[in-house]
Design a protein around this motif. Structure first.
Motif, PDB file in Angstrom:
ATOM      1  N   THR A   1     -30.941 -82.391 -19.781  1.00  0.00           N
ATOM      2  CA  THR A   1     -31.445 -83.219 -18.697  1.00  0.00           C
ATOM      3  C   THR A   1     -30.555 -84.438 -18.544  1.00  0.00           C
ATOM      4  O   THR A   1     -29.835 -84.823 -19.461  1.00  0.00           O
ATOM      5  CB  THR A   1     -32.883 -83.701 -18.972  1.00  0.00           C
ATOM      6  N   GLY A   2     -30.610 -85.034 -17.383  1.00  0.00           N
ATOM      7  CA  GLY A   2     -29.928 -86.300 -17.152  1.00  0.00           C
ATOM      8  C   GLY A   2     -28.426 -86.206 -17.265  1.00  0.00           C
ATOM      9  O   GLY A   2     -27.780 -85.337 -16.690  1.00  0.00           O
ATOM     10  N   ASN A   3     -27.859 -87.149 -18.025  1.00  0.00           N
ATOM     11  CA  ASN A   3     -26.412 -87.252 -18.134  1.00  0.00           C
ATOM     12  C   ASN A   3     -25.787 -86.053 -18.838  1.00  0.00           C
ATOM     13  O   ASN A   3     -24.650 -85.694 -18.560  1.00  0.00           O
ATOM     14  CB  ASN A   3     -26.024 -88.541 -18.877  1.00  0.00           C
ATOM     15  N   SER A   4     -26.517 -85.430 -19.748  1.00  0.00           N
ATOM     16  CA  SER A   4     -25.962 -84.272 -20.455  1.00  0.00           C
ATOM     17  C   SER A   4     -25.682 -83.129 -19.484  1.00  0.00           C
ATOM     18  O   SER A   4     -24.663 -82.457 -19.591  1.00  0.00           O
ATOM     19  CB  SER A   4     -26.922 -83.794 -21.537  1.00  0.00           C
ATOM     20  N   LEU A   5     -26.595 -82.918 -18.541  1.00  0.00           N
ATOM     21  CA  LEU A   5     -26.406 -81.862 -17.555  1.00  0.00           C
ATOM     22  C   LEU A   5     -25.199 -82.159 -16.676  1.00  0.00           C
ATOM     23  O   LEU A   5     -24.356 -81.301 -16.446  1.00  0.00           O
ATOM     24  CB  LEU A   5     -27.663 -81.705 -16.704  1.00  0.00           C
ATOM     25  N   GLU A   6     -25.107 -83.390 -16.188  1.00  0.00           N
ATOM     26  CA  GLU A   6     -23.982 -83.763 -15.336  1.00  0.00           C
ATOM     27  C   GLU A   6     -22.661 -83.650 -16.093  1.00  0.00           C
ATOM     28  O   GLU A   6     -21.662 -83.180 -15.543  1.00  0.00           O
ATOM     29  CB  GLU A   6     -24.164 -85.185 -14.818  1.00  0.00           C
ATOM     30  N   THR A   7     -22.648 -84.065 -17.334  1.00  0.00           N
ATOM     31  CA  THR A   7     -21.431 -84.004 -18.137  1.00  0.00           C
ATOM     32  C   THR A   7     -21.020 -82.563 -18.385  1.00  0.00           C
ATOM     33  O   THR A   7     -19.846 -82.209 -18.269  1.00  0.00           O
ATOM     34  CB  THR A   7     -21.641 -84.728 -19.483  1.00  0.00           C
ATOM     35  N   GLY A   8     -21.973 -81.707 -18.698  1.00  0.00           N
ATOM     36  CA  GLY A   8     -21.662 -80.299 -18.922  1.00  0.00           C
ATOM     37  C   GLY A   8     -21.125 -79.625 -17.674  1.00  0.00           C
ATOM     38  O   GLY A   8     -20.155 -78.859 -17.735  1.00  0.00           O
ATOM     39  N   GLN A   9     -21.737 -79.906 -16.527  1.00  0.00           N
ATOM     40  CA  GLN A   9     -21.253 -79.340 -15.279  1.00  0.00           C
ATOM     41  C   GLN A   9     -19.854 -79.854 -14.958  1.00  0.00           C
ATOM     42  O   GLN A   9     -19.002 -79.105 -14.482  1.00  0.00           O
ATOM     43  CB  GLN A   9     -22.218 -79.668 -14.141  1.00  0.00           C
ATOM     44  N   LEU A  10     -19.625 -81.120 -15.251  1.00  0.00           N
ATOM     45  CA  LEU A  10     -18.306 -81.700 -15.024  1.00  0.00           C
ATOM     46  C   LEU A  10     -17.254 -81.021 -15.897  1.00  0.00           C
ATOM     47  O   LEU A  10     -16.152 -80.706 -15.431  1.00  0.00           O
ATOM     48  CB  LEU A  10     -18.342 -83.207 -15.314  1.00  0.00           C
ATOM     49  N   LEU A  11     -17.605 -80.750 -17.143  1.00  0.00           N
ATOM     50  CA  LEU A  11     -16.664 -80.083 -18.038  1.00  0.00           C
ATOM     51  C   LEU A  11     -16.356 -78.663 -17.575  1.00  0.00           C
ATOM     52  O   LEU A  11     -15.208 -78.209 -17.659  1.00  0.00           O
ATOM     53  CB  LEU A  11     -17.201 -80.083 -19.465  1.00  0.00           C
ATOM     54  N   LEU A  12     -17.357 -77.945 -17.074  1.00  0.00           N
ATOM     55  CA  LEU A  12     -17.111 -76.605 -16.553  1.00  0.00           C
ATOM     56  C   LEU A  12     -16.221 -76.641 -15.310  1.00  0.00           C
ATOM     57  O   LEU A  12     -15.323 -75.809 -15.153  1.00  0.00           O
ATOM     58  CB  LEU A  12     -18.431 -75.904 -16.229  1.00  0.00           C
ATOM     59  N   ARG A  13     -16.455 -77.604 -14.435  1.00  0.00           N
ATOM     60  CA  ARG A  13     -15.596 -77.737 -13.252  1.00  0.00           C
ATOM     61  C   ARG A  13     -14.169 -78.066 -13.666  1.00  0.00           C
ATOM     62  O   ARG A  13     -13.211 -77.539 -13.089  1.00  0.00           O
ATOM     63  CB  ARG A  13     -16.127 -78.826 -12.328  1.00  0.00           C
ATOM     64  N   ALA A  14     -14.025 -78.948 -14.653  1.00  0.00           N
ATOM     65  CA  ALA A  14     -12.689 -79.315 -15.127  1.00  0.00           C
ATOM     66  C   ALA A  14     -11.978 -78.111 -15.731  1.00  0.00           C
ATOM     67  O   ALA A  14     -10.778 -77.898 -15.506  1.00  0.00           O
ATOM     68  CB  ALA A  14     -12.789 -80.443 -16.151  1.00  0.00           C
ATOM     69  N   LEU A  15     -12.710 -77.295 -16.477  1.00  0.00           N
ATOM     70  CA  LEU A  15     -12.126 -76.086 -17.047  1.00  0.00           C
ATOM     71  C   LEU A  15     -11.656 -75.143 -15.948  1.00  0.00           C
ATOM     72  O   LEU A  15     -10.545 -74.601 -16.004  1.00  0.00           O
ATOM     73  CB  LEU A  15     -13.136 -75.390 -17.953  1.00  0.00           C
ATOM     74  N   GLY A  16     -12.480 -74.950 -14.944  1.00  0.00           N
ATOM     75  CA  GLY A  16     -12.090 -74.097 -13.817  1.00  0.00           C
ATOM     76  C   GLY A  16     -10.873 -74.634 -13.087  1.00  0.00           C
ATOM     77  O   GLY A  16      -9.968 -73.879 -12.716  1.00  0.00           O
ATOM     78  N   LEU A  17     -10.825 -75.939 -12.885  1.00  0.00           N
ATOM     79  CA  LEU A  17      -9.684 -76.559 -12.221  1.00  0.00           C
ATOM     80  C   LEU A  17      -8.409 -76.365 -13.034  1.00  0.00           C
ATOM     81  O   LEU A  17      -7.358 -76.007 -12.494  1.00  0.00           O
ATOM     82  CB  LEU A  17      -9.950 -78.048 -11.998  1.00  0.00           C
ATOM     83  N   CYS A  18      -8.500 -76.550 -14.335  1.00  0.00           N
ATOM     84  CA  CYS A  18      -7.329 -76.378 -15.203  1.00  0.00           C
ATOM     85  C   CYS A  18      -6.832 -74.931 -15.187  1.00  0.00           C
ATOM     86  O   CYS A  18      -5.623 -74.685 -15.087  1.00  0.00           O
ATOM     87  CB  CYS A  18      -7.648 -76.798 -16.631  1.00  0.00           C
TER      88      CYS A  18
END
Length: 142
Positions: free
Chosen positions: A74-91
């Protein structure tokens, strides 16, 4: 009690068959490059897309586990995890595109694409940086 239907395993491990496919495609590409260089590049790109597609399908269970973990957050953990997945996809997509450009002999375009990927990654990570800065400032009492 009926037994569950057993899934037959291929004689050759899946990873070995993918390696064999890649080596065969590379050999055909080298031979084709002598006569039709433009078709050799297309063959290399199609092979790379196929291998990337295979990789994504094989990693689906891992991604599903990560999605389940993120849905529990929940909260920041969810946003951070989604951000990390997007960053992985971008890389991954940036690296793939750079490799295709390098294979086509366009090293200058590949270098600029790497720079653009890094800039996009920084832009993607800005919300995380601002969150970290806010937390650091709150710890300092500012």
């Amino acid at each position: 009690m009926p037994r569950a239907r057993e899934v037959s395993r291929p004689m050759i491990p899946l990873g070995a068959s993918v390696i064999g496919f890649a080596l065969c495609a590379a050999a055909v590409s080298v031979l084709l490059r002598q006569f039709r260089p433009e078709l050799s590049m297309v063959l290399s790109a199609v092979c790379a897309v196929g291998l990337l597609g295979w990789l994504l399908t094989e990693c689906e269970p891992v991604l599903e586990t990560v999605r389940q973990f993120l849905s529990a957050c929940t909260g920041n953990s969810l946003e951070t995890g989604q951000l990390l997945l997007r960053a992985l996809g971008l890389c991954l997509t940036t690296q793939f595109a750079c490799d295709v450009c390098k294979d086509a002999g366009e090293t200058a375009i590949a270098a600029r694409l790497e720079t653009a990927g890094r800039a996009a990654l920084l832009l993607l990570a800005m919300p995380l940086f601002s969150l970290l800065l806010e937390q650091a400032l709150s710890l300092l009492g500012c």
